[in-house]
Design a protein around this motif. Structure first.
Motif, PDB file in Angstrom:
ATOM      1  N   UNK A  62      17.234  14.230 -24.089  1.00 52.11           N
ATOM      2  CA  UNK A  62      16.810  13.231 -23.242  1.00 52.11           C
ATOM      3  C   UNK A  62      15.850  12.050 -23.515  1.00 52.11           C
ATOM      4  N   UNK A  63      14.797  12.837 -24.326  1.00 49.95           N
ATOM      5  CA  UNK A  63      13.596  12.152 -24.985  1.00 49.95           C
ATOM      6  C   UNK A  63      14.428  10.861 -26.174  1.00 49.95           C
ATOM      7  N   UNK A  64      15.330  11.374 -26.718  1.00 51.83           N
ATOM      8  CA  UNK A  64      16.228  10.425 -27.813  1.00 51.83           C
ATOM      9  C   UNK A  64      16.818   9.466 -26.839  1.00 51.83           C
ATOM     10  N   UNK A  65      17.346   9.526 -25.741  1.00 54.21           N
ATOM     11  CA  UNK A  65      18.045   8.830 -24.987  1.00 54.21           C
ATOM     12  C   UNK A  65      16.972   7.780 -24.273  1.00 54.21           C
ATOM     13  N   UNK A  66      15.987   8.212 -23.939  1.00 53.17           N
ATOM     14  CA  UNK A  66      14.667   7.245 -23.452  1.00 53.17           C
ATOM     15  C   UNK A  66      14.475   6.386 -24.319  1.00 53.17           C
ATOM     16  N   UNK A  67      14.445   6.663 -25.640  1.00 51.86           N
ATOM     17  CA  UNK A  67      14.003   5.878 -26.982  1.00 51.86           C
ATOM     18  C   UNK A  67      14.941   4.877 -26.777  1.00 51.86           C
ATOM     19  N   UNK A  68      16.360   5.245 -26.914  1.00 53.00           N
ATOM     20  CA  UNK A  68      17.508   4.150 -26.871  1.00 53.00           C
ATOM     21  C   UNK A  68      17.436   3.204 -25.843  1.00 53.00           C
ATOM     22  N   UNK A  69      17.052   3.642 -24.623  1.00 50.77           N
ATOM     23  CA  UNK A  69      16.726   2.705 -23.453  1.00 50.77           C
ATOM     24  C   UNK A  69      15.708   1.721 -23.800  1.00 50.77           C
ATOM     25  N   UNK A  70      14.623   2.264 -24.306  1.00 49.21           N
ATOM     26  CA  UNK A  70      13.607   1.328 -24.362  1.00 49.21           C
ATOM     27  C   UNK A  70      13.864   0.304 -25.471  1.00 49.21           C
ATOM     28  N   UNK A  71      14.691   0.695 -26.359  1.00 53.15           N
ATOM     29  CA  UNK A  71      14.997  -0.201 -27.381  1.00 53.15           C
ATOM     30  C   UNK A  71      15.801  -1.306 -26.906  1.00 53.15           C
ATOM     31  N   UNK A  72      17.051  -0.857 -26.209  1.00 52.01           N
ATOM     32  CA  UNK A  72      17.803  -1.842 -25.604  1.00 52.01           C
ATOM     33  C   UNK A  72      17.125  -2.803 -24.499  1.00 52.01           C
ATOM     34  N   UNK A  73      16.177  -2.426 -23.680  1.00 52.30           N
ATOM     35  CA  UNK A  73      15.316  -3.137 -22.803  1.00 52.30           C
ATOM     36  C   UNK A  73      14.471  -4.293 -23.635  1.00 52.30           C
ATOM     37  N   UNK A  74      14.274  -4.003 -24.710  1.00 52.97           N
ATOM     38  CA  UNK A  74      13.561  -5.052 -25.518  1.00 52.97           C
ATOM     39  C   UNK A  74      14.397  -5.783 -26.327  1.00 52.97           C
ATOM     40  N   UNK A  75      15.684  -5.751 -26.175  1.00 53.70           N
ATOM     41  CA  UNK A  75      16.710  -6.498 -26.796  1.00 53.70           C
ATOM     42  C   UNK A  75      17.106  -5.871 -28.391  1.00 53.70           C
ATOM     43  N   UNK A  76      16.380  -4.980 -28.620  1.00 50.01           N
ATOM     44  CA  UNK A  76      16.958  -4.238 -30.109  1.00 50.01           C
ATOM     45  C   UNK A  76      17.932  -3.394 -29.874  1.00 50.01           C
ATOM     46  N   UNK A  77      19.338  -4.099 -29.898  1.00 52.74           N
ATOM     47  CA  UNK A  77      20.638  -3.186 -29.586  1.00 52.74           C
ATOM     48  C   UNK A  77      20.817  -2.625 -30.907  1.00 52.74           C
ATOM     49  N   UNK A  78      20.635  -3.033 -32.240  1.00 51.24           N
ATOM     50  CA  UNK A  78      20.872  -2.290 -33.235  1.00 51.24           C
ATOM     51  C   UNK A  78      19.975  -1.236 -33.252  1.00 51.24           C
ATOM     52  N   UNK A  79      18.547  -1.283 -33.134  1.00 47.78           N
ATOM     53  CA  UNK A  79      17.957   0.028 -32.780  1.00 47.78           C
ATOM     54  C   UNK A  79      18.312   1.065 -31.735  1.00 47.78           C
ATOM     55  N   UNK A  80      18.722   0.351 -30.553  1.00 46.52           N
ATOM     56  CA  UNK A  80      19.280   1.367 -29.373  1.00 46.52           C
ATOM     57  C   UNK A  80      20.569   1.968 -29.891  1.00 46.52           C
TER      58      UNK A  80
END
Length: 127
Positions: free
Chosen positions: A34-52
């Protein structure tokens, strides 16, 4: 205690110990995912789709490493549902669909919470 009661008591103690260990292991695993998914969500929100997408892929790899264990101790439908949610999340990340991606991640996090809850050592799950 009589000699004849030692073996059944030992078996019950072993089952209890496994149930407690399994509950803690499942909680630790699902918290990590869940923490890993939360990190992916934060990256997507910032526009970093590659990182997400990379964070989601790393979480999926971690999840995949535990598949045999999950299928042994958990309900197959719950595990299969989470697996499908990982795949849908990856598709939404690849398509850069923010609302669908976030909604699927939220559902996946809830599914992982449910997996941990189903394995929790509690009176509710025993009765």
């Amino acid at each position: 205690m009589k000699k004849g009661c030692l073996l059944p008591a030992a078996v019950l103690a072993a089952i209890l110990a496994f149930a407690v260990w399994n509950s803690r292991a499942m909680q630790a695993d699902t918290d990590r995912w869940r923490a890993q998914l939360h990190q992916a969500d934060i990256l997507a929100q910032s526009g970093d789709w590659t990182g997400a997408a990379a964070a989601l892929s790393a979480s999926y790899d971690d999840w995949s490493a535990r598949q045999t264990y999950l299928h042994i101790v958990s309900e197959h439908d719950a595990v299969d549902d989470a697996e499908a949610m990982y795949h849908r999340s990856a598709a939404f990340a690849a398509a850069r669909e923010p609302s669908e991606f976030r909604a699927e991640l939220s559902d996946l996090q809830d599914q992982l919470r449910l997996l941990a809850e189903m394995e929790r050592f509690s009176i509710k799950n025993i009765l």
